[in-house]
Motif scaffolding. Structure first.
Motif, mmCIF file in Angstrom:
data_model
loop_
_atom_site.group_PDB
_atom_site.id
_atom_site.type_symbol
_atom_site.label_atom_id
_atom_site.label_comp_id
_atom_site.label_asym_id
_atom_site.label_seq_id
_atom_site.Cartn_x
_atom_site.Cartn_y
_atom_site.Cartn_z
ATOM 1 N N PRO A 370 -33.491 -8.122 20.764
ATOM 2 C CA PRO A 370 -32.271 -7.944 20.075
ATOM 3 C C PRO A 370 -31.717 -6.587 20.335
ATOM 4 O O PRO A 370 -30.617 -6.104 19.943
ATOM 5 N N HIS A 371 -32.317 -5.714 21.187
ATOM 6 C CA HIS A 371 -32.025 -4.038 21.277
ATOM 7 C C HIS A 371 -31.703 -4.048 22.705
ATOM 8 O O HIS A 371 -31.950 -2.790 23.252
ATOM 9 N N ARG A 372 -31.480 -4.747 23.346
ATOM 10 C CA ARG A 372 -31.809 -4.861 25.008
ATOM 11 C C ARG A 372 -30.812 -3.901 25.711
ATOM 12 O O ARG A 372 -31.230 -3.546 26.749
ATOM 13 N N PRO A 373 -29.570 -3.410 25.327
ATOM 14 C CA PRO A 373 -29.058 -2.522 25.940
ATOM 15 C C PRO A 373 -29.738 -1.143 26.131
ATOM 16 O O PRO A 373 -29.512 -0.229 27.020
ATOM 17 N N ALA A 374 -30.748 -1.118 25.395
ATOM 18 C CA ALA A 374 -31.710 0.270 25.341
ATOM 19 C C ALA A 374 -32.868 -0.006 26.247
ATOM 20 O O ALA A 374 -33.747 1.077 26.550
ATOM 21 N N GLY A 375 -33.164 -1.291 26.439
ATOM 22 C CA GLY A 375 -34.412 -1.341 27.391
ATOM 23 C C GLY A 375 -34.614 -2.848 27.794
ATOM 24 O O GLY A 375 -35.969 -3.178 28.136
ATOM 25 N N GLY A 376 -33.836 -3.899 27.856
ATOM 26 C CA GLY A 376 -34.371 -5.328 27.846
ATOM 27 C C GLY A 376 -34.026 -5.771 29.154
ATOM 28 O O GLY A 376 -34.602 -6.832 29.464
ATOM 29 N N ALA A 377 -33.708 -5.086 30.303
ATOM 30 C CA ALA A 377 -33.427 -5.685 31.727
ATOM 31 C C ALA A 377 -34.780 -5.801 32.503
ATOM 32 O O ALA A 377 -35.638 -4.962 32.230
#
Length: 620
Positions: A370-377
């Motif tokens: 749900p917070h992937r711009p901070a660490g989901g790639a």
């Protein structure tokens, strides 16, 4: 804003709030133990906390020996007491760090500056400034590969992907080790790892394309672009401009427990909404404080500006794919967990309480979705080096086309807040001078995955590293050191740094185990209820699984050990590889049994509930 005073026996530095002191003492002693004992006698002779563990550090920066002592404090004290003893010849310099956990985190950059810049009088640090690097030919690339092969062996890391660039040209892609422990499939250049926080810099690339188009200004208030943006402090909300979203400089501390404990069915909109409870604990622009939710908001707002009619997550994913990943040829890279896990991917690993490397479960890593711009790639060495190549070429693709303007790609590197000695944080990127050489970098950390890239912008040389283990953290800085050693014939230090760090980590894991009673004894069990809930973190259920006591928070679970503390309290410590050391203290609140969980700057209370209760949290 620290103050300095000279006591008769020591130089003492005091943090602005007064809740952290650092004492520096020069003395002569037979060994580290005697030096530390003498330092306490001079600084605070009535100190009662017992030494918990003493471990060696690599002797660097002119020191002949360095030892670090950590002291046994109770969870309720919330103290950090650590002593660094460094020897040059017969002379010792002792640094006593003495303060609150909150100050240690909030003032971490200042403590890092103190520790890293402390050197013997007259010592001149090694510097490669102004020197011409050797070409990265096949033999020198082999030296880097040999280093990593030995390093993963020393650290018991199953595998790593890495790639190398010289003068903006990719010269190597590949891997060492295996994708999963006990299985023969090797890591290759297309093996996917979770990039974790290296996603942040990719997200700010997206913002750079919007700045190029005039759809945002770096100094534009965020509430002009996304009116519902709210922090837990109205004044800070009004101050935040676009460039502040990923600067770690707004005074907002980490608030990670809330998204690590409670993420099932959380949406991107709720990710931004969680910021409404996040309040600053330091002044705006005053100190480096890393905040994942702010970076998450940055990416989602960028996607929303491009595709305002799409749901925030879909808009972000589509924008990143079309504007960043596809033009760069990052065809392996994805935010789709199911796609990544179906294909050529590395499994996460960590060490259990007995220092054995094991395959970890993936479930806690779903917390970042749900917070992937901070660490989901998820990305591969093949793709990750192409992202770094764009940095080296200042926004140009290898064919000469300009994907992002040089002005806006470089804007992300401008120092926003100090991280340490000659080190600054920009927007999802760090800049520093390492051994005299300018470096652009960033790290990434999720359960069982650690990554980093290092770019030397003056020469266009760079390296990326992706690992499938918690212990990958110990390879990251040594990889930069080894790159510089290979380029400039530096003193060979990197391999020993890995070895010494792992010796220390194993000793610390053994120490955690030695302080636990397993299985949980009857007197500690008597303090536990069956079901708890926290307004912020949701439900926690205590279960018996064979001889183990397990804390189950629905999204994940961990067995626990028990510890009776010196102040009479009892704490329960999680012992699964992903959560080793996370501690909850048995307490009473309003006549009910409770479990208290703390990070450095927050306290969360699970109160006992009767019957089967749903999750308490109402997501914003």
């Amino acid at each position: 804003d620290w103050t300095v005073r000279r006591d008769p026996q020591a130089l003492v530095l005091v943090a602005p709030e007064g809740d952290m002191k650092v004492a520096l003492l020069d003395l002569k002693a037979a060994d580290a133990t005697a030096a530390i004992k003498e330092a306490w006698a001079r600084y605070r002779p009535d100190e009662k906390h017992a030494l918990r563990i003493m471990t060696a550090r690599s002797a660097r920066e002119g020191w002949d020996e360095k030892q670090v002592a950590d002291y046994d404090t109770t969870p309720n004290e919330r103290l950090v007491i650590e002593v660094v003893a460094a020897r040059r010849g017969e002379d010792w310099t002792v640094m006593i760090i003495d303060g609150s956990e909150q100050a240690a985190e909030k003032r971490g950059a200042a403590l890092g500056l103190l520790g890293k810049s402390l050197r013997p009088s007259g010592y001149v640090p090694e510097s490669f400034a102004g020197r011409t690097p050797h070409p990265l030919d096949a033999a020198r690339i082999a030296q880097l590969r040999d280093f990593l092969q030995q390093a993963i062996k020393d650290a018991q890391i199953p595998g790593a992907g890495f790639a190398v660039m010289e003068q903006g040209r990719i010269v190597y892609e590949g891997g060492v080790g295996v994708r999963e422990l006990g299985k023969p499939t090797p890591v290759d250049e297309h093996t996917l790892f979770m990039a974790a926080s290296n996603t942040k810099g990719m997200s700010t690339l997206l913002l750079s394309t919007l700045a190029d188009e005039g759809k945002l200004r770096w100094d534009q208030p965020v509430i002009e672009l996304y009116p519902s943006f709210r922090l837990g402090d109205d004044a800070t909300t009004r101050q935040v401009q676009v460039h502040h979203l990923v600067c770690a400089c707004t005074g907002l501390p980490r608030q990670d427990m809330e998204w690590l404990f409670e993420y099932k069915n959380t949406t991107p909109a709720q990710s931004i909404g969680m910021l409404a409870t996040n309040k600053p604990t330091s002044g705006f622009g005053e100190v480096f404080q890393y905040n994942n939710l702010m970076a998450s908001a940055a990416g989602y707002i960028g996607g929303h500006l491009i595709y305002p009619k799409l749901e925030l997550g879909k808009a972000y994913d589509k924008a990143m794919s079309e504007r960043i990943f596809q033009p760069l040829g990052m065809n392996d890279t994805t935010f789709d967990m199911a796609r990544a896990l179906r294909g050529n991917h590395a499994s996460p690993h960590g060490r259990d309480l007995y220092n054995k490397t094991v395959v970890m479960q993936m479930n806690i890593n779903y917390a970042v979705v749900p917070h992937r711009p901070a660490g989901g790639a998820w990305t591969s060495a093949h793709d990750f080096i192409r992202y770094v190549q764009l940095e080296a070429l200042q926004g140009k693709l290898p064919d000469g086309r300009q994907l992002v303007s040089a002005a806006n790609i470089l804007k992300r590197r401008e120092p926003q807040v100090a991280e340490g000695e000659d080190a600054f944080y920009g927007m999802g990127l760090s800049t520093e001078k390492a051994w005299g050489v300018p470096v652009v970098s960033h790290g990434g950390s999720l359960d069982g995955y650690k990554s980093n890239f290092y770019l030397l912008p003056e020469t266009g040389t760079g390296v990326v590293l992706l690992t499938n283990s918690e212990d990958g953290y110990r390879l990251l800085r040594p990889t930069l050191r080894r790159l510089l050693e290979v380029l400039y014939d530096g003193e060979p230090e990197a391999q020993e740094d890995v070895r010494v760090a792992m010796q220390r980590d194993r000793a610390e894991r053994d120490d955690v185990r030695s302080r636990q009673t397993l299985p949980v004894p009857a007197d500690a069990m008597a303090l536990l209820g069956g079901s708890y809930r926290s307004p912020e973190l949701g439900r926690l259920t205590v279960r018996r699984v064979g001889k183990d006591v397990v804390f189950d928070v629905d999204e994940w679970k961990s067995p626990v050990g028990a510890r009776h503390n010196d102040d009479g309290s009892t704490s329960f410590t999680m012992i699964s590889p992903s959560m080793v050391g996370l501690e909850l203290v048995a307490d009473k609140r309003d006549g009910k049994r409770a479990l208290v969980l703390r990070d450095s700057q927050h306290e969360y209370v699970f109160e006992e509930v009767s019957g089967v209760q749903g999750k308490a949290r109402t997501k914003p």
